[in-house]
Design an enzyme around this catalytic site. Structure first.
Site, PDB file in Angstrom:
ATOM      1  N   LYS A 168     -82.034  10.516 -70.175  1.00  6.57           N
ATOM      2  CA  LYS A 168     -82.315   9.392 -69.304  1.00  6.57           C
ATOM      3  C   LYS A 168     -82.207   7.893 -70.005  1.00  6.57           C
ATOM      4  O   LYS A 168     -82.761   7.931 -71.277  1.00  6.57           O
ATOM      5  CB  LYS A 168     -83.947   9.598 -68.840  1.00  6.57           C
ATOM      6  N   HIS A 299     -74.513  18.419 -59.861  1.00  4.68           N
ATOM      7  CA  HIS A 299     -75.895  17.896 -60.131  1.00  4.68           C
ATOM      8  C   HIS A 299     -76.857  19.191 -60.214  1.00  4.68           C
ATOM      9  O   HIS A 299     -76.887  19.931 -59.254  1.00  4.68           O
ATOM     10  CB  HIS A 299     -76.477  16.972 -59.167  1.00  4.68           C
TER      11      HIS A 299
HETATM   12 MG   LIG Z   1     -78.709  12.529 -62.540  1.00  9.41          MG
END
Ligand SMILES: [Mg+2]
Length: 345
Positions: A168, A299
């Protein structure tokens, strides 16, 4: 064969180890399970996962039980696309996105599971597989981890045999992203793919600025740089950056991908089974993307592996660290062997 009943059950608990991305804390383990029964005794099941919002599993259960189930009871469960169209017509009045989409997806997945079980084969065999196994990367770089934690998780993923890792970004200033990316790169080596995911955190100017930095750091793709619905922004960003723009996990239904693909706003398409509409819509989105030469990376994983097995443009399945008992072969998850829509792990 006819559908005789639809059963739903729900669990919702605090997550033992909450994780954070640039826009949210994922602090719940919520699940809505749907089971479709037939007059021939064959059943199909699906599991819909929620990472936050304690009440969502129960609200979804209500939608499935009270709105969607009455429409499908009595239908032939093999008419999967026909059922999808009827459910879309029904939910159009309230909006077919959001939890309506989650509900239609839960039914779609349960129907595919049922079809596979009724024929005694895993669903990927029904779809016409392209790949015997799916390359996997590990999404391990959550923002609540400090640099030492990031290094530890990345090293663990590489030891387990993953091809590469995702982390992230966007939790702080760009200098912090750079520091964290360099730390992970040192651990995984120069050649392993390293992807970055901003979870829709940026506006256009900041996405462009950060995208150039991620490009210089040899990141493999820049995921969700902008709010998911900003097609113009994605198109403009893709024109300016060399790093592929990855997006799709927050788009609902096949139609939501049309302009993005046609206008070149996505370099790696990433539908989510729950939001895109299950196996049927993910397959159709993937085939549309193949027509535009755009690679497909799911995903999440789980039942998605059946779709990934079938698509010609599959590049990766997304995973966490390897679950107990699972094994990668040459960086790939093998395809499931059990009848229906079971996962590889
Ligand atoms: Mg993502």
């Amino acid at each position: 064969m006819k559908i005789t009943a639809v059963h739903v059950d729900v669990t919702s608990e605090p997550k033992a180890h909450p994780v954070r991305d640039a826009i949210q804390l994922l602090d719940r383990d919520g699940v809505t399970r749907v089971r479709i029964e037939t007059d021939e005794g064959v059943t199909g099941e699906s599991t819909t996962y929620f990472g936050r919002v304690a009440s969502s599993p129960a609200v979804l259960a209500k939608i499935v039980e009270e709105q969607l189930a009455p429409v499908i009871v009595g239908e032939d469960p093999s008419l999967i696309r026909g059922i999808r169209e009827r459910l879309r017509e029904l939910t159009d009045y309230q909006g077919s996105a959001g939890l309506s989409a989650y509900g239609m997806s839960a039914i779609d997945q349960a129907l595919w599971d049922l079809l596979g079980k009724s024929l005694g084969v895993p669903v990927w065999k029904l779809l016409g597989a392209r790949w015997p196994a799916i390359p996997a990367y590990a999404m391990v770089g959550w923002l609540e981890l400090d640099v030492a934690g990031l290094e530890r998780m990345s090293a663990r993923a590489m030891e387990q045999g993953f091809r590469g890792v995702k982390m992230k970004v966007g939790g702080g200033p760009l200098t912090e992203d750079v520091r964290r990316i360099k730390a992970v790169r040192t651990v995984i080596g120069p050649d392993a793919p390293l992807m970055v995911d901003a979870n829709q955190a940026f506006g256009y100017a900041e996405a462009l600025r950060r995208g150039r930095a991620y490009e210089d750091l040899d990141c493999r793709w820049f995921e969700e740089p902008l709010p998911a619905g900003d097609t113009d922004g994605h198109v403009r960003l893709a024109e300016k950056l060399d790093i592929p723009i990855a997006t799709g996990e927050n788009r609902y239904g096949q139609a939501a991908f049309r302009d993005l693909l046609a206008r070149g706003g996505v370099g790696v398409v990433q539908p989510d089974l729950r939001r895109a509409g299950g196996v049927t819509d993910c397959l159709e989105i993937g085939l549309a993307a193949a027509g535009f030469g755009v690679p497909y990376a799911s995903h999440g994983g789980g039942a998605h592996i059946h779709v990934l097995a079938a698509l010609p443009n599959t590049i990766y399945v997304e995973s966490g660290l390897l679950p107990e008992g699972a094994e990668l072969v040459d960086g790939c998850y093998p395809l499931p062997t059990a009848p229906g829509l079971s996962a590889s792990w």
